[in-house]
Write an enzyme that holds these catalytic residues in place. Structure first.
Site, mmCIF file in Angstrom:
data_model
loop_
_atom_site.group_PDB
_atom_site.id
_atom_site.type_symbol
_atom_site.label_atom_id
_atom_site.label_comp_id
_atom_site.label_asym_id
_atom_site.label_seq_id
_atom_site.Cartn_x
_atom_site.Cartn_y
_atom_site.Cartn_z
ATOM 1 N N ASP A 83 61.802 36.314 61.702
ATOM 2 C CA ASP A 83 61.091 36.765 60.512
ATOM 3 C C ASP A 83 60.847 38.274 60.612
ATOM 4 O O ASP A 83 60.332 38.755 61.632
ATOM 5 C CB ASP A 83 59.759 36.002 60.462
ATOM 6 N N GLY A 210 54.504 35.848 52.024
ATOM 7 C CA GLY A 210 53.082 36.016 51.679
ATOM 8 C C GLY A 210 52.535 34.859 50.870
ATOM 9 O O GLY A 210 51.721 35.039 49.963
ATOM 10 N N SER A 212 50.569 32.402 51.799
ATOM 11 C CA SER A 212 49.187 31.972 52.078
ATOM 12 C C SER A 212 48.290 32.464 50.949
ATOM 13 O O SER A 212 48.343 33.639 50.589
ATOM 14 C CB SER A 212 48.683 32.600 53.390
HETATM 15 O O1 G3H Z 1 56.874 36.499 56.830
HETATM 16 C C1 G3H Z 1 55.830 35.829 56.860
HETATM 17 C C2 G3H Z 1 55.112 35.521 55.668
HETATM 18 O O2 G3H Z 1 55.522 36.231 54.586
HETATM 19 C C3 G3H Z 1 53.734 35.013 55.761
HETATM 20 O O3 G3H Z 1 52.851 35.539 54.818
HETATM 21 O O4 G3H Z 1 50.851 35.700 56.264
HETATM 22 O O5 G3H Z 1 50.658 35.866 53.819
HETATM 23 O O6 G3H Z 1 51.234 33.699 54.881
HETATM 24 P P1 G3H Z 1 51.307 35.169 54.946
HETATM 25 ZN ZN ZN Z 2 56.803 37.982 55.266
#
Ligand code: G3H
Ligand code: ZN
Length: 286
Positions: A83, A210, A212
């Site tokens: 990631d 993103g 979450s």
């Molecule tokens: O690459 C990881 C994600 O985009 C996680 O996003 O931390 O807002 O859940 P988040």
């Molecule tokens: Zn991300």
């Protein structure tokens, strides 16, 4: 034969089956086991993701082996994904470790430089059957101070997205449509029209970073329009923190890390199970 599923196969299954494929971030044993427990209980296909900083923290071989053992022991159907790799070297390290896919994030670079770096990775990964995700537009941290106009200027341009995918040959595209990393301050406003346009302009599988804190109905709508992979990190971290803090507050005398971490692991498993239900991927493991 690799223990891991290929990301492409899982993403394709998600697209065909019109469900979302969760990509859950880990950086240690407890998070990995918690994610694996949820995936197993729900019989869901999923991606386990590690960032370069997670690899630095745990050791790239160590974290790969932690995930590998979890897969081996539980028989879950998962892909292992890099990631937000930011250098070709990050990706090469993951190719060596046997990852299913890599993300090369050149979103901070000018368009042509982003394309050039992504092309380098595609050239190395594709012959090995490892799929590549890249990002166009910029996904900021929710905590970053950005004026609205700057944020909108950072959104993925649908026409440019088509050119980007065509000139790189990537499998998946991370889009910026009002999504942000970390906790959102208010209700996030996703630009669904833009997402639809991007979906119409390109064949690449689309990724929502993103995720979450994005309300359930908005995640579902994004999946309906064409998002196949949904990234979750912050809510897992928050569950970890909540579990540890509550336990220590109630049991200040306990010093055994296994006892302290157990409720945190249960909280993380619950978060992942809840996400699997929102993404409608439960029962779809093949
Ligand atoms: O690459 C990881 C994600 O985009 C996680 O996003 O931390 O807002 O859940 P988040
Ligand atoms: Zn991300």
């Amino acid at each position: 034969m690799s223990l891991f599923k290929t990301t492409k196969e899982l993403e394709q299954q998600a697209r065909d089956g019109k469900f979302g494929l969760g990509a859950f971030n880990t950086n240690n044993l407890e998070i990995t086991k918690s994610i694996a427990a949820a995936i197993k209980e729900e019989s869901s296909p999923a991606i386990i993701a590690v960032t370069p900083s997670a690899m630095k923290y745990a050791g790239s071989r160590q974290i790969t082996n932690i995930v590998r053992t979890a897969v081996e022991e539980s028989g879950i159907k998962v892909a292992l994904h890099l990631d937000h790799g930011t250098t070709v070297a990050d990706c090469v390290e993951c190719l060596k470790q046997g990852f299913s896919s890599v993300m090369i994030d050149g979103s901070k670079l000018p368009f042509e430089e982003n394309i050039a770096m992504v092309n380098e990775v595609v050239k190395l990964a594709k012959p090995l059957g490892i799929s590549v995700e890249a990002e166009l537009g910029r996904i900021f941290g929710a905590e970053e101070q950005i004026v609205v106009t700057e944020r909108e200027a950072s959104f993925t341009d649908p026409k440019q997205a088509a050119e980007f995918v065509e000139r790189t040959g990537i499998d998946s595209l991370a889009v910026s449509i009002g999504n942000a990393h970390g906790f959102y301050k208010g209700r996030p406003e996703l630009d669904f029209d833009r997402l639809k346009e991007i979906q119409e302009q390109t064949d690449a599988l689309l990724v929502l970073h993103g995720a979450s804190g994005i309300p359930e109905e908005d995640v579902r709508k994004a999946i309906e329009i064409g998002i196949t992979k949904v990234n979750i990190d912050t809510e897992i971290r928050d569950a970890f923190r909540r579990g540890v803090t509550d336990f220590i507050q109630d049991n200040p005398q306990v010093i055994d890390p296994r006892k302290i971490l157990k409720p945190a692991m249960e909280e993380m498993t619950e978060v992942v199970k809840r996400k699997i239900s929102i993404f409608m991927s439960g029962g779809k493991a093949k």
